[in-house]
Design a protein around this motif. Structure first.
Motif, PDB file in Angstrom:
ATOM      1  N   ASP A 186     -13.506 -17.779 -40.219  1.00 13.57           N
ATOM      2  CA  ASP A 186     -14.303 -18.880 -40.767  1.00 13.57           C
ATOM      3  C   ASP A 186     -14.539 -19.968 -39.723  1.00 13.57           C
ATOM      4  OD1 ASP A 186     -14.525 -17.647 -43.206  1.00 13.57           O
ATOM      5  OD2 ASP A 186     -12.828 -18.716 -44.112  1.00 13.57           O
ATOM      6  N   GLU A 187     -13.535 -20.216 -38.856  1.00 10.80           N
ATOM      7  CA  GLU A 187     -13.691 -21.227 -37.821  1.00 10.80           C
ATOM      8  C   GLU A 187     -14.803 -20.852 -36.842  1.00 10.80           C
ATOM      9  OE1 GLU A 187     -10.891 -19.878 -38.772  1.00 10.80           O
ATOM     10  OE2 GLU A 187      -9.805 -21.565 -39.686  1.00 10.80           O
ATOM     11  N   GLU A 190     -18.092 -21.471 -38.582  1.00  6.98           N
ATOM     12  CA  GLU A 190     -18.390 -22.900 -38.640  1.00  6.98           C
ATOM     13  C   GLU A 190     -18.837 -23.412 -37.278  1.00  6.98           C
ATOM     14  OE1 GLU A 190     -18.582 -24.888 -41.182  1.00  6.98           O
ATOM     15  OE2 GLU A 190     -18.026 -23.295 -42.589  1.00  6.98           O
TER      16      GLU A 190
END
Length: 239
Positions: A186-187, A190
């Motif tokens: 997810d990082e 993002e």
């Protein structure tokens, strides 16, 4: 004024709109010729009959379908102009769909549709206003250049635009091109989204969106014409 590519009509239910078709785009690429290095004579291609081994003038050339290596079925332009198709002389609208439902990979060249005289002004405006108010695009069929084609009709600045489209069976399945499975955090996603935000623009205009390749070729040609040193390639930016 661009030349007319095709003349016919748009058929929309009981409404018929006589139109002329002109190209909506221009090609500004620099063109090169082939020439003989020894004396700079032009290299040209000639149409030669394989059986007679001689160059053939255009008035002796026709088209045909090759059944076998020894049998050809001749097909004339008159034969093709009298095809038993409603799309041979008209752009037939078959339905209306939201633009977002059309995969962009199916959309090709664009053409402006010009109303053919005063008689076409009212039905032309009728279709323009109806398409604009519906927020949809029309899907149509038409026959050009020896085949029936699928097209998309939309409005641009109160002018009808026809986009050539690919048939569904002309789109290759991309499944075999998929990369092997990998894990993405997810990082990382993002971070990619944050980068996209910094690169977001309102319109595809400005110095970032022009043909630098054609400009660079023009600079090389000018330098050679004036017998000056060729321009140096810029250093690549660091990642």
């Amino acid at each position: 004024m661009p030349r007319t590519i095709w003349s016919g009509a748009i058929s929309f239910g009981l409404v018929t709109v006589p139109i002329h078709v002109v190209s909506a785009t221009e090609d500004h690429s620099i063109r090169f010729h082939q020439y003989h290095l020894a004396d700079q004579g032009r290299i040209r291609y000639r149409k030669v009959c394989e059986l007679e081994d001689r160059e053939v003038p255009q008035d002796e050339i026709g088209k045909g379908y090759e059944l076998t290596t020894t049998q050809v079925v001749p097909v004339t332009d008159e034969d093709l102009s009298n095809l038993p198709l409603p799309t041979a002389r008209a752009i037939e609208i078959d339905g209306f769909v939201p633009l977002e439902s059309v995969d962009p990979i199916r959309i090709s060249d664009g053409y402006y549709l010009q109303p053919a005289g005063q008689v076409a002004a009212k039905p032309y405006q009728l279709l323009v206003k109806a398409l604009g108010r519906s927020a949809k695009v029309a899907v149509a069929k038409y026959a050009w250049s020896g085949r029936e084609r699928l097209g998309l009709l939309r409005v641009k600045d109160d002018v009808l635009v026809l986009h050539a489209m690919r048939w569904p069976d002309e789109i290759r399945d991309p499944a075999e091109l998929l990369p092997p499975p990998v894990q993405v955090s997810d990082e990382e996603i993002e971070g990619a989204l944050a980068l996209m935000d910094t690169m977001t623009v309102d319109r595809l205009e400005g110095p970032e969106f022009h043909d630098r390749y054609t400009e660079a070729v023009a600079e090389i040609i000018e330098a050679k014409r004036e017998e000056k040193p060729l321009p140096e390639a810029p250093e690549p930016e660091q990642p």
